[in-house]
Design a protein around this motif. Structure first.
Motif, mmCIF file in Angstrom:
data_model
loop_
_atom_site.group_PDB
_atom_site.id
_atom_site.type_symbol
_atom_site.label_atom_id
_atom_site.label_comp_id
_atom_site.label_asym_id
_atom_site.label_seq_id
_atom_site.Cartn_x
_atom_site.Cartn_y
_atom_site.Cartn_z
ATOM 1 N N UNK A 10 -3.731 0.928 -10.130
ATOM 2 C CA UNK A 10 -2.389 0.739 -9.582
ATOM 3 C C UNK A 10 -2.156 1.622 -8.357
ATOM 4 N N UNK A 11 -2.641 2.864 -8.422
ATOM 5 C CA UNK A 11 -2.478 3.767 -7.287
ATOM 6 C C UNK A 11 -3.282 3.283 -6.092
ATOM 7 N N UNK A 12 -4.491 2.817 -6.366
ATOM 8 C CA UNK A 12 -5.335 2.292 -5.284
ATOM 9 C C UNK A 12 -4.678 1.063 -4.660
ATOM 10 N N UNK A 13 -4.123 0.188 -5.501
ATOM 11 C CA UNK A 13 -3.457 -1.009 -4.989
ATOM 12 C C UNK A 13 -2.242 -0.628 -4.144
ATOM 13 N N UNK A 373 -2.173 8.618 0.644
ATOM 14 C CA UNK A 373 -2.414 8.400 -0.787
ATOM 15 C C UNK A 373 -3.880 8.059 -1.028
ATOM 16 N N UNK A 374 -4.422 7.163 -0.213
ATOM 17 C CA UNK A 374 -5.819 6.742 -0.360
ATOM 18 C C UNK A 374 -6.772 7.927 -0.177
#
Length: 401
Positions: A10-13, A373-374
């Motif tokens: 979810x974080x990656x998305x 974030x990435x």
């Protein structure tokens, strides 16, 4: 104890979606802002690249300052600012490309002083040409960004290396000493750059006739409190997902106190810079504040005060708020947005001139958020989340405010 971070899908998305929004905004801007309207395109890139670079660099400053102060309280989450700081090399490269295009592309709509005809016809620009010139600008930018990247990468590399050290007392002393030396070197560079030259050449030179000796410290205060908010967001995220076992409400409380204190410090500089120029009433100084205080940018100028001072002051004054994860996340987002807005009104009145809804600037900002974030998420996977061999770890575990 969950000590090795795995990036959730979810974080990656989320990071990819935000980067996609930023890229789409960039492409729309390329089409929408052409010819005489291209000023807004480059002003938006300059605003976002400088702001997000400086708030990630704040994590390197956080590591250096707490190391020299022998502050053990933050060791339990030290790997968070380390990971955030590793976005500096990428963001530094983006800013470098942007400012080099502006300078060598002759963008006198952003930097009035890059046009030799303007300089020849303007006594103030002629006098400032000793440092407002392409050569000085380029050399200062390369040296500054190079040193920031060098110290940031060095501190991160040293920290990861220490995970393989033994725990003998002499090893701990060696660890502390080499950290102190490198952090001391970085703070000298940081003070001479962020505290002095770089905000002048990258941002203040947009309004080349105007000057303020407080401008660099004002910029530092804005990005420092935003950097603290960014650290807080990642700490809470990791804590909520079962990581950072040693982090407690005590550590969150200290981060909240820092955000509270430096929101007040930012306001002190906000007021002092304006008050001294208003009191002197000198035309070469007041021209910066004319569009911001008496012109169409007046609502944004005072909205800054509401978001960046009144809100953190009232919200973080209460002790329980600083110990509440949801409340800290909310105020951290408000602080970052508020100071992003401050950078917008630092750049746009001297470039775009007219007050317009910042859909383009905000879209680019979301792209930078996704990129951070990435980058940070990937860096968090490269080492244990707790520097287990640091001699101050025990102090951080038993930390109590």
């Amino acid at each position: 104890m969950k000590d090795q971070f795995v990036v959730p899908a979810r974080l990656k998305k989320t990071s990819f979606v935000l980067m996609g929004v930023g890229l789409l905004t960039l492409l729309i801007g390329l089409v929408a802002f052409r010819g005489e309207h291209s000023t807004r395109f480059w002003a938006g890139l300059l605003q976002n690249s400088s702001f997000f670079l400086l708030i990630t660099l704040a994590s390197t400053f956080f590591i250096a300052a707490t190391t020299l102060a022998h502050g053990g309280w933050q060791i339990a989450f030290r790997r968070v600012p380390e990971a955030i700081s590793m976005a500096v090399p990428v963001l530094a490269a983006i800013l470098f490309v942007v400012v080099m295009i502006l300078v060598f592309g002759g963008r006198d709509d952003i930097y009035h002083w890059v046009n030799p005809h303007h300089v020849a016809e303007d006594k103030i620009l002629t006098w400032k040409s000793a440092f407002l010139n392409k050569g000085f600008f380029t050399i200062a930018t390369i040296i500054t960004l190079g040193l920031w990247v060098f110290f940031t990468v060095r501190l991160r590399k040293m920290s990861i290396e220490e995970d393989g050290w033994d725990l003998r007392p002499e090893t701990g002393r060696k660890l502390l000493w080499r950290n102190t030396v490198v952090c001391g070197g970085f703070l000298v560079v940081f003070t001479l750059s962020v505290g002095s030259t770089t905000p002048w050449i990258w941002l203040m030179s947009i309004d080349a006739h105007w000057f303020s000796t407080m401008y660099s410290w004002y910029t530092f205060a804005s990005t420092w409190v935003s950097g603290l908010a960014l650290i807080s967001l990642f700490v809470v995220y990791l804590k909520k997902h079962g990581y950072l076992t040693f982090v407690t409400e005590e550590h969150l409380h200290d981060l909240g106190k820092f955000m509270f204190a430096f929101s007040i410090f930012w306001t002190y500089l906000w007021f002092s810079q304006y008050m001294l120029i208003w009191y002197a009433n000198m035309p070469e100084e007041t021209e910066y504040f004319q569009p911001r205080v008496w012109g169409q940018w007046r609502p944004i100028f005072f909205l800054n005060l509401l978001i960046n001072f009144i809100t953190p002051l009232l919200f973080l004054m209460k002790r329980d708020t600083k110990r509440n994860y949801t409340a800290v996340v909310f105020i951290a987002i408000v602080i970052i947005f508020g100071h992003w807005l401050d950078f917008w009104q630092m750049v746009s009145p001297g470039t775009v001139k007219d007050l317009v809804f910042p859909w383009f600037e905000f879209g680019l900002g979301l792209g930078f958020v996704g990129l951070i974030i990435f980058l940070v998420a990937n860096q968090l996977t490269k080492a244990a989340l707790v520097p287990k061999n640091h001699p101050y770890l025990k102090e951080s575990i038993v930390h109590h405010t």
